[in-house]
Design an enzyme around this catalytic site. Structure first.
Site, PDB file in Angstrom:
ATOM      1  N   HIS A 171      38.838  28.955  38.923  1.00 43.83           N
ATOM      2  CA  HIS A 171      40.130  29.648  38.966  1.00 43.83           C
ATOM      3  C   HIS A 171      39.949  30.867  39.883  1.00 43.83           C
ATOM      4  O   HIS A 171      39.800  32.005  39.424  1.00 43.83           O
ATOM      5  CB  HIS A 171      40.552  30.078  37.559  1.00 43.83           C
ATOM      6  CG  HIS A 171      41.769  30.960  37.575  1.00 43.83           C
ATOM      7  ND1 HIS A 171      43.009  30.520  37.992  1.00 43.83           N
ATOM      8  CD2 HIS A 171      41.940  32.270  37.266  1.00 43.83           C
ATOM      9  CE1 HIS A 171      43.864  31.510  37.925  1.00 43.83           C
ATOM     10  NE2 HIS A 171      43.247  32.589  37.497  1.00 43.83           N
TER      11      HIS A 171
ATOM     12  N   ASN B  68      33.649  42.287  32.882  1.00 41.85           N
ATOM     13  CA  ASN B  68      34.203  41.465  31.803  1.00 41.85           C
ATOM     14  C   ASN B  68      33.228  40.542  31.090  1.00 41.85           C
ATOM     15  O   ASN B  68      33.464  40.158  29.942  1.00 41.85           O
ATOM     16  CB  ASN B  68      35.367  40.638  32.346  1.00 41.85           C
ATOM     17  CG  ASN B  68      36.625  41.480  32.556  1.00 41.85           C
ATOM     18  OD1 ASN B  68      36.718  42.584  32.028  1.00 41.85           O
ATOM     19  ND2 ASN B  68      37.551  40.982  33.331  1.00 41.85           N
TER      20      ASN B  68
ATOM     21  N   ASP C 203      47.280  27.351  37.664  1.00 39.15           N
ATOM     22  CA  ASP C 203      47.169  26.833  39.032  1.00 39.15           C
ATOM     23  C   ASP C 203      47.845  25.462  39.132  1.00 39.15           C
ATOM     24  O   ASP C 203      48.521  25.161  40.109  1.00 39.15           O
ATOM     25  CB  ASP C 203      45.690  26.739  39.428  1.00 39.15           C
ATOM     26  CG  ASP C 203      44.968  28.043  39.151  1.00 39.15           C
ATOM     27  OD1 ASP C 203      45.266  29.033  39.834  1.00 39.15           O
ATOM     28  OD2 ASP C 203      44.138  28.091  38.219  1.00 39.15           O
TER      29      ASP C 203
ATOM     30  N   GLY D 254      42.865  40.563  23.248  1.00 37.17           N
ATOM     31  CA  GLY D 254      43.673  41.300  24.231  1.00 37.17           C
ATOM     32  C   GLY D 254      45.115  41.335  23.763  1.00 37.17           C
ATOM     33  O   GLY D 254      46.059  41.315  24.551  1.00 37.17           O
TER      34      GLY D 254
HETATM   35  P1  NAD Z   1      46.066  43.719  30.094  1.00 38.17           P
HETATM   36  O1  NAD Z   1      45.235  44.819  30.659  1.00 38.17           O
HETATM   37  O2  NAD Z   1      47.542  43.897  30.013  1.00 38.17           O
HETATM   38  O3  NAD Z   1      45.559  43.379  28.626  1.00 38.17           O
HETATM   39  C1  NAD Z   1      44.229  43.175  28.350  1.00 38.17           C
HETATM   40  C2  NAD Z   1      43.994  43.620  26.923  1.00 38.17           C
HETATM   41  O4  NAD Z   1      42.652  43.271  26.584  1.00 38.17           O
HETATM   42  C3  NAD Z   1      44.139  45.121  26.715  1.00 38.17           C
HETATM   43  O5  NAD Z   1      45.018  45.382  25.636  1.00 38.17           O
HETATM   44  C4  NAD Z   1      42.718  45.560  26.407  1.00 38.17           C
HETATM   45  O6  NAD Z   1      42.638  46.681  25.533  1.00 38.17           O
HETATM   46  C5  NAD Z   1      42.160  44.304  25.759  1.00 38.17           C
HETATM   47  N1  NAD Z   1      40.712  44.255  25.687  1.00 38.17           N
HETATM   48  C6  NAD Z   1      39.789  44.787  26.528  1.00 38.17           C
HETATM   49  N2  NAD Z   1      38.555  44.579  26.060  1.00 38.17           N
HETATM   50  C7  NAD Z   1      38.674  43.880  24.913  1.00 38.17           C
HETATM   51  C8  NAD Z   1      37.756  43.376  23.968  1.00 38.17           C
HETATM   52  N3  NAD Z   1      36.443  43.552  24.103  1.00 38.17           N
HETATM   53  N4  NAD Z   1      38.232  42.712  22.896  1.00 38.17           N
HETATM   54  C9  NAD Z   1      39.572  42.531  22.720  1.00 38.17           C
HETATM   55  N5  NAD Z   1      40.492  43.014  23.576  1.00 38.17           N
HETATM   56  C10 NAD Z   1      40.048  43.665  24.662  1.00 38.17           C
HETATM   57  O7  NAD Z   1      45.692  42.399  30.901  1.00 38.17           O
HETATM   58  P2  NAD Z   1      46.489  41.021  30.987  1.00 38.17           P
HETATM   59  O8  NAD Z   1      47.455  41.112  32.107  1.00 38.17           O
HETATM   60  O9  NAD Z   1      46.946  40.617  29.639  1.00 38.17           O
HETATM   61  O10 NAD Z   1      45.319  40.055  31.527  1.00 38.17           O
HETATM   62  C11 NAD Z   1      44.215  39.722  30.695  1.00 38.17           C
HETATM   63  C12 NAD Z   1      43.194  38.901  31.475  1.00 38.17           C
HETATM   64  O11 NAD Z   1      43.732  37.639  31.861  1.00 38.17           O
HETATM   65  C13 NAD Z   1      42.735  39.542  32.789  1.00 38.17           C
HETATM   66  O12 NAD Z   1      41.331  39.367  32.932  1.00 38.17           O
HETATM   67  C14 NAD Z   1      43.475  38.747  33.852  1.00 38.17           C
HETATM   68  O13 NAD Z   1      42.821  38.778  35.104  1.00 38.17           O
HETATM   69  C15 NAD Z   1      43.415  37.371  33.232  1.00 38.17           C
HETATM   70  N6  NAD Z   1      44.354  36.365  33.766  1.00 38.17           N
HETATM   71  C16 NAD Z   1      43.905  35.092  33.881  1.00 38.17           C
HETATM   72  C17 NAD Z   1      44.730  34.089  34.354  1.00 38.17           C
HETATM   73  C18 NAD Z   1      44.254  32.660  34.498  1.00 38.17           C
HETATM   74  O14 NAD Z   1      45.010  31.849  35.063  1.00 38.17           O
HETATM   75  N7  NAD Z   1      43.072  32.264  34.036  1.00 38.17           N
HETATM   76  C19 NAD Z   1      46.038  34.409  34.715  1.00 38.17           C
HETATM   77  C20 NAD Z   1      46.480  35.719  34.588  1.00 38.17           C
HETATM   78  C21 NAD Z   1      45.621  36.696  34.110  1.00 38.17           C
HETATM   79  C1  LMR Z   2      46.332  34.750  38.379  1.00 35.52           C
HETATM   80  O1  LMR Z   2      45.908  33.713  38.891  1.00 35.52           O
HETATM   81  O2  LMR Z   2      47.519  35.113  38.454  1.00 35.52           O
HETATM   82  C2  LMR Z   2      45.402  35.602  37.568  1.00 35.52           C
HETATM   83  O3  LMR Z   2      44.140  35.036  37.485  1.00 35.52           O
HETATM   84  C3  LMR Z   2      45.387  36.984  38.019  1.00 35.52           C
HETATM   85  C4  LMR Z   2      44.584  37.158  39.265  1.00 35.52           C
HETATM   86  O4  LMR Z   2      43.712  38.033  39.259  1.00 35.52           O
HETATM   87  O5  LMR Z   2      44.809  36.411  40.231  1.00 35.52           O
END
Ligand code: NAD
Ligand code: LMR
Length: 331
Positions: A187, A105, A159, A11
């Protein structure tokens, strides 16, 4: 100077990666003496955007950045990496629950698990950030059977950081004065942020956060719901999901895993061994300590009736998510 280590971020053209890549390349994760060779994976249509990120990395003139490989081929991206930040996935939009993301996903993590199984080092440390992070990590591990299950983790450090920051603000101390707050479970909005063992330093004295705050009602209600819903609150305000704080948390998680957590507990989603009566074989967030590249669940904590209910609720959600994900992966 040490030999460079290869590290992959998926990503890589997205918002979290935009902050995370800089942190890795500047030494905040693997230390100030460890050069890194970055593998940046995104999908083919994003290669143009990724090229811009690569240009910016060059323009940062970072002494620890030994090289960059931008690619849309998972088997190129995962080859020989010591650490994998799996960020690439669709983010949640306003009004969506995290489980709405599952069908979209989870397949990504099946494919990436299969690619890692073929080409990655068997000691690669994997952090899944893309949501639903816990279940994606489980699926990734399932499709990479040649890599030990302990090497697959999911991010609940954001978190933990949120919880620590809420408690520090409530008590009126710097954030680093609070330690050992725990995130249990998923999460998601069922997670259990638990301050019952947290400790705060006020002046020269260490005391339990429960004593410093002395408001059980706050700790069982507002504190918990604020942390559970913080991701949604950020989405409502930014119209995009958290990125700066998510990248910081990913750096914290991987740094502590590689370099050790010292005497502090950190929360990590790890494949459950059934500790604390949780369901086995789901990726459940526990308090852990890390040393020599290994994590260990903190054992022997007292679980109150209230905590038991909270652990059971989040465990149930994870068991359901696991089943849904396995169904999606069958297709
Ligand atoms: P974003 O949309 O800005 O970026 C995601 C990127 O992933 C994009 O560039 C997209 O093209 C790429 N992508 C999609 N499919 C792919 C694949 N098969 N292989 C490689 N790359 C691929 O999103 P973001 O804001 O960077 O968030 C990414 C993820 O992180 C989301 O699922 C979001 O919910 C998650 N997230 C998790 C937490 C946590 O605490 N665990 C916190 C925030 C966000
Ligand atoms: C967060 O906790 O900020 C991320 O996992 C984004 C979301 O979907 O809550």
């Amino acid at each position: 100077m040490a030999e460079p280590v290869k590290v992959v971020v998926t990503g890589a053209a997205g918002q979290i990666a935009y902050s995370l890549i800089y942190q890795i390349a500047s030494g905040a994760v693997f230390g100030p003496d460890q050069p890194v060779y970055l593998h940046l994976l995104d999908i083919a249509p994003m290669m143009g955007v990724l090229e811009g990120v690569v240009m910016e990395l060059a323009d940062c003139a970072l002494p620890l950045l030994a090289g960059v490989l931008p690619t849309f081929k998972p088997e190129e991206a995962f080859k020989d990496v010591v650490a994998a930040f799996l960020v690439g996935a669709m983010p949640r939009k306003e009004g969506m629950e995290r489980k709405d993301l599952l069908a979209a996903n989870v397949r990504i993590f099946k494919e990436q698990g299969q690619a890692m199984d073929k080409v990655a080092r068997k000691d690669v440390k994997v952090l899944v950030v893309g949501n639903p992070a816990n279940t994606n990590a489980l699926i990734c591990s399932k499709y990479a059977p040649s890599i030990p299950k302990e090497n697959f983790t999911a991010m609940t450090r954001l978190d933990q950081n949120r919880a620590q920051s809420q408690l520090a603000a409530k008590i009126g101390v710097p954030v680093q004065n609070v330690k050992n707050v725990v995130i249990w479970g998923n999460h998601s909005s069922t997670q259990f942020p638990d301050a019952s063992n947290a400790v705060v330093t006020v002046g020269r004295t260490e005391k339990l956060v429960t004593n410093a705050i002395n408001d059980d009602e706050y700790l069982k209600t507002t504190f918990i719901t604020t942390v559970q819903k913080r991701g949604a609150a950020v989405i409502a305000a930014r119209k995009m999901s958290s990125a700066l704080s998510a990248a910081k948390a990913a750096s914290d998680h991987m740094r502590d895993w590689f370099l050790g957590s010292g005497d502090r507990w950190v929360s990590m989603g790890v494949v459950s061994d059934g500790s604390y009566g949780t369901p086995r074989d789901v990726v459940f967030s526990f308090p852990v300590t890390t040393a020599n590249g290994k994590w260990q669940i903190v054992q022997g904590l007292t679980i109150s009736d209230f905590a038991r209910q909270m652990l059971d609720a989040t465990g149930k959600e994870l068991a359901e998510e696991k089943q849904d994900a396995l169904d999606v992966c069958k297709d």
